[in-house]
Scaffold this active site. Structure first.
Site, short mmCIF file in Angstrom:
data_model
loop_
_atom_site.label_atom_id
_atom_site.label_comp_id
_atom_site.label_asym_id
_atom_site.label_seq_id
_atom_site.Cartn_x
_atom_site.Cartn_y
_atom_site.Cartn_z
N GLU A 47 3.13 -5.75 -5.73
CA GLU A 47 2.46 -5.26 -4.52
C GLU A 47 2.96 -5.99 -3.28
O GLU A 47 3.25 -5.36 -2.25
CB GLU A 47 0.93 -5.49 -4.64
N ASN A 51 5.05 -4.20 -0.28
CA ASN A 51 4.54 -4.18 1.09
C ASN A 51 5.60 -4.62 2.10
O ASN A 51 5.70 -4.04 3.19
CB ASN A 51 3.30 -5.09 1.21
N ARG A 104 -0.28 6.45 0.75
CA ARG A 104 -0.54 5.29 -0.09
C ARG A 104 -2.04 5.05 -0.30
O ARG A 104 -2.87 5.57 0.41
CB ARG A 104 0.15 4.05 0.49
#
Ligand SMILES: Nc1ncnc2c1ncn2[C@@H]1O[C@H](COP(=O)(O)OP(=O)(O)O)[C@@H](O)[C@H]1O
Ligand SMILES: Nc1ncnc2c1ncn2[C@@H]1O[C@H](COP(=O)(O)OP(=O)(O)O)[C@@H](O)[C@H]1O
Lengths: 148, 112, 148, 112
Positions: A47, A51, A104
């Site tokens: 993650e 990002n 998202r």
């Protein structure tokens, strides 16, 4: 156990996310994490690095990502940094289901927070973002820090 | 990651192997969307997730996107052979509330 | 195919050798190497990193190792650097079966040379040692450089 | 890496699993040397290398060291179930000239 670290720098290409997971899982395996904990660490790092790629360097702008792993006193520390767009409102960013991208889910920061023992998000708009995450093996907890 | 598509009547069965993340999700999305666009008779979607070794929020988002596509046709999304580590993330992300979970492809075909 | 790289720094601990192999094998897999070629790359990197630990920083002296991986134009470049003891006579060091350590076989540099397409050894006594290795997938050879 | 020692008469059979490099070779060496020191009746050494996933010159050096120890007792070193990638490195390093290669442990026991 000795202090150990891996400092890694790589460009913001999607194909590097899986490699960052491989590195962190192999490094974290030097501590006594369960398979389930290693899986949680893999998700958290996935993650954080994703990002950087999507939000830190949007529209396929290429930039550098820094992944810093440390084991000290039986605790794993992970620092993921980009030098990209940055975040204006950190609390808003951490809100579950909040995303600036309609495609998202807005769950990345939520997963990092719930899968790691600690998660600190720092950012300066236009300068970049830094995520610090910490996790200690459940099996080692309550036995004091160092097992050697 | 590899994707295998097979048809059983109005059901599209998708077998996914490997890791479902930011780098592989676009392939997952495109293969399924292309097939849905190609064939209007497809009604339901069954995802065989037995060999998915990793998923994160990008992968979960790709699954949610397929739920949206198939719902627009009035169809259902079924996940089968879901490994434990995936089911946990499905639960956390709320996906378990919208998709059906079945043990095997056969069960899914009988249920739909 | 885009240029890609991984720059890695870690301390000279023996348990980090296997992790350096994992990293290089996962990174090299972005090119069309055969399993056999990937195995040769793993051995070459294992030898280079082991040399930094045994010879660069002898007697468990702890120092930093830098591992730099690059893919450019379908070719894999690997640079392994230590900032340790250095080598006085490079040609002697490369001689098969030559080792300054009676317990060792003196085959590390021989393996690096025979498993990679190119190997360059540079060193300054007291400053450190730098090994540059290059390999191109056999399947890509003779078809020109870039496959995309 | 893990090491399993078993005895068959005057033969010590050593099953090695995992990677044999600078970090693991000392364990390989110490376990075998301790056993050899403990029991003078051991004459030959059989290394079952089926599950060795990696070896480099540090690991080859550790195998050579065991050859030296067992030779001093007038014994032989046999490698069995040697994977192809290991055999290649055994050949390059000259180890194939001093050790015997057999397909299986049984073959080794019958040969010695
Ligand atoms: N590295 C980053 N750089 C810039 N913005 C970021 C970064 N990480 C997170 N953000 C912002 O925080 C929001 C929430 O992030 P996250 O919880 O991971 O969800 P998602 O990635 O699904 O949007 C993102 O939509 C983005 O606006
Ligand atoms: N990174 C290094 N730093 C210092 N000396 C080195 C380094 N790498 C190799 N050497 C020297 O070169 C010799 C030969 O190296 P090598 O062929 O790898 O065999 P071995 O590691 O078995 O000694 C070593 O014994 C050592 O003296």
């Amino acid at each position: 156990m000795k202090t150990n670290y891996f400092q890694v720098k790589f460009p913001s290409l999607p194909e590097n996310i899986s490699l960052s997971r491989v590195i962190v899982a192999s490094f974290a395996a030097q501590l006594d994490f369960t398979l389930n904990e290693l899986e949680e660490i893999r998700v958290a790092v996935s993650e954080a690095v994703s990002n950087c790629i999507i939000h830190g360097y949007p529209e396929n702008r290429e930039g550098e990502i820094s992944l810093e792993l440390t084991i000290d006193n039986g605790i794993l520390d992970i620092v993921v940094v980009d030098y990209g767009r940055g975040i204006a409102d950190l609390d808003l960013a951490k809100t579950p289901a909040y995303s600036t991208d309609p495609e998202r889910m807005g769950l990345g920061l939520v997963f990092m927070e719930s899968f790691m023992d600690e998660m600190i998000l720092e950012s300066e708009p236009g300068k970049g973002t830094r995520v610090v995450m910490r996790k200690k093996p459940e099996r080692g907890k309550g036995h004091g820090g160092n097992r050697e | 990651m590899t994707i295998d598509l097979t048809r059983a009547g109005c059901i599209l069965v998708v077998k996914v192997q490997g890791e479902l993340d930011l780098s592989t999700s676009p392939v997952f999305r495109d293969k399924i969307e292309t097939e849905l666009a190609r064939d209007e008779n497809i009604r339901h979607l069954v995802l065989d997730l037995k060999d998915v070794s990793f998923i994160d929020s990008s992968g979960l988002g790709a699954v949610l996107g397929r739920f949206k596509s198939i719902s627009q046709r009035g169809g259902k999304l079924v996940g089968v052979e879901v490994p434990l580590h995936l089911e946990k993330l499905f639960a956390l992300s709320g996906l378990l509330k919208i998709m059906i979970i079945c043990p095997t492809v056969e069960d899914a075909l009988n249920t739909l």
